[in-house]
Design a protein around this motif. Structure first.
Motif: not given
Lengths: 219, 288
Positions: B222-226, B237-244, B250-256, B284-288
């Motif tokens: 279920n987790y994926a990377i945009l 949508d910031t609610e979708d971002i687990v970490a980026y 590019q920017i890798d964004v982890l979503v759940s 290493k990433g950041e949280r929103v």
């Protein structure tokens, strides 16, 4: 507890073998030579040497994670400390018996040319080594648990000096109390027993102290 | 649900360092394997130290089989097998002597099982442990941990000193162990491929804090990377971002939730992820 005692035994066995050979050779030379000076040295050194060996396994254990691992075993922290004190006691008693054996044989072979006051001098020599051994342990273990394995050598030296100082100090006090005159057997044995009891009480107090230090120790 | 291990707000500080194990909470259900993952110095060993009482916690609770374990809980420790990274046992011992020590320590010590494992691992009973290679000492530690029939195995980087072939063998042994009813494993590791193979749950720790604890299948399926461009990232949508994590192009964004992300962000490339990648993004990433 059985497992912990076996662990201590395995930790000491290599050193015991070496020390045993040394003490045995020393004893045989004594039996052959019958030297009075050697007899005193043999009696007062052999038992403390055996006792110091009991501490050697602690140093060896510290080079692995075994100290930490032991805390995860189904034993109480108190049992770990207790096993060390029991091992020390066994080696002290063993050393005393060993010394008594060689002293008896030396007297049997060469006759009683050593003891002005007879049996009480012989008992003093035998028990003297035992008392030193017990006092060495009493001083060393709390220091070990407080300062850690890295300081084992310093702790060993300090505990030997401390034990000798205590025995000398007690002897001076007893001499001052008994005065310059000849000491009767009754008074002499009473004093000897008092010193022995003092050493045992100190050993017991030391055990309590070590346990309370070890209870707070983190690994 | 019954838990083999439950940590609640576990906190530990040191006088000699600034490191803080900060309100660590996670639970290991009975019959499952929890991978405990984090970089070196993240707090894995401190957590395990607090679980086993080799370290004393400042606050919080640790329940093993629903019981707080203190020094006198000898019976509870009978049910735990532990393997530390590196030299678990003093080098002057032989495996035979270690066996005798354990025989006198554990009520349920199984000498036959211990010898069976040693034979399987091709370890010489009479050889001093100091003569073993690192892999051999780890195998010995694993054999020892299994030989008293524990219900909970706690493995602190237990596979880190092993080559891939041996690691695979060990993981099979752990899977065998956990296939028995009521057996559970807490496996601390930074080798995420091991965790992908055997873990049911994965807990990520970073700088003394739990940053994520999740079922492994959920992480993998279920987790994926945009893979976003700056403009695309700004529209998320910031609610979708687990970490980026911002990369060069590019920017890798982890979503759940991959399915939700696919629907919402049809123009963005969405990739399956791995535990390794999730860990990198979380650490290493950041949280929103």
């Amino acid at each position: 507890m059985r497992g912990l005692l076996k662990n201590n035994f395995y930790g000491m066995i290599e050193n015991i073998k070496i020390a045993f050979v040394f003490v045995l050779v020393f004893g045989i030379v004594l039996l052959i030579s019958g030297s009075a000076a050697m007899l005193s040295a043999f009696c007062l050194i052999s038992t403390p040497i055996m006792a110091v060996l009991a501490m050697s396994c602690l140093r060896k254990e510290s080079s692995s994670k075994w100290e930490k691992y032991k805390l995860t075993l189904p034993v109480k922290r108190n049992d770990i400390v207790k096993s060390q004190y029991i091992s020390h006691s066994i080696l002290s008693i063993g050393g005393t018996v060993f010394v008594a054996l060689f002293l008896s044989c030396t007297v049997l072979i060469h006759g009683n040319q050593y003891f002005y006051y007879g049996l009480r001098d012989a008992i003093t020599l035998i028990i003297g080594g035992g008392i030193l051994a017990v006092l060495i342990g009493a001083i060393a273990y709390p220091l070990y648990y407080l300062l850690g394995a890295g300081k084992t050598e310093v702790i060993s030296v300090l505990s030997v000096i401390g034990a000798i100082s205590i025995v000398l100090g007690l002897s001076i006090i007893i001499n001052m109390i008994s005065g310059d005159g000849a000491v009767s057997n009754t008074l002499y044995y009473t004093c000897l027993i008092l010193i022995l009891v003092f050493a045992i009480v100190l050993f017991a107090v030391s055990y309590t102290l070590s346990s309370s230090i070890f209870k707070k120790k983190e690994y | 649900m019954d838990y083999a291990l439950k940590l609640q707000d576990l906190t530990k500080t040191y006088d000699s360092s600034d490191f803080i194990l900060d309100r660590v909470s996670f639970a290991l259900p009975i019959g499952s394997v929890m991978g405990f993952v984090g970089e070196n110095g993240a707090g894995k060993t401190t957590t395990i130290g607090c679980i086993m009482n080799t370290l004393f916690r400042d606050s919080g609770s640790v329940q093993i089989f629903e019981k707080e374990m203190n020094d006198s809980d000898v019976e509870l420790r009978e049910s735990i097998g532990i393997v530390y990274d590196g030299d678990n046992f003093p080098g002057y011992l032989t495996a035979e002597q270690l066996c005798r020590i354990m025989q006198g320590t554990y009520k349920n010590w199984d000498t036959a099982l211990f010898k069976k494992h040693l034979k399987k691992f091709q370890l010489n009973m009479e050889q001093k442990i100091s003569k073993y290679s690192k892999g051999m000492t780890m195998k010995l530690a694993i054999a020892t941990a299994l030989a008293h029939h524990p219900k909970l195995l706690i493995l602190d980087e237990a596979t880190s000193g092993l080559d891939p072939v041996m690691r695979d063998e060990m993981l099979d042994i752990f899977l065998d162990f956990v296939s028995e009813p009521n057996h559970s494993i807490l496996l601390s590791s930074h080798i995420t491929s091991d965790l992908e193979k055997i873990a049911d749950y994965i807990t990520f720790i970073h700088d003394g804090r739990i940053i994520l604890t999740e079922a492994k299948d959920n992480l993998i399926y279920n987790y994926a990377i945009l893979r976003c461009k700056e403009k695309q990232f700004a529209l998320l949508d910031t609610e979708d971002i687990v970490a980026y994590r911002k990369r060069e192009y590019q920017i890798d964004v982890l979503v759940s939730d991959k399915k939700v992300a696919e629907k919402k962000y049809a123009s963005i490339t969405i990739d399956h992820t791995t535990i390794d990648e999730i860990m990198l993004l979380l650490v290493k990433g950041e949280r929103v």
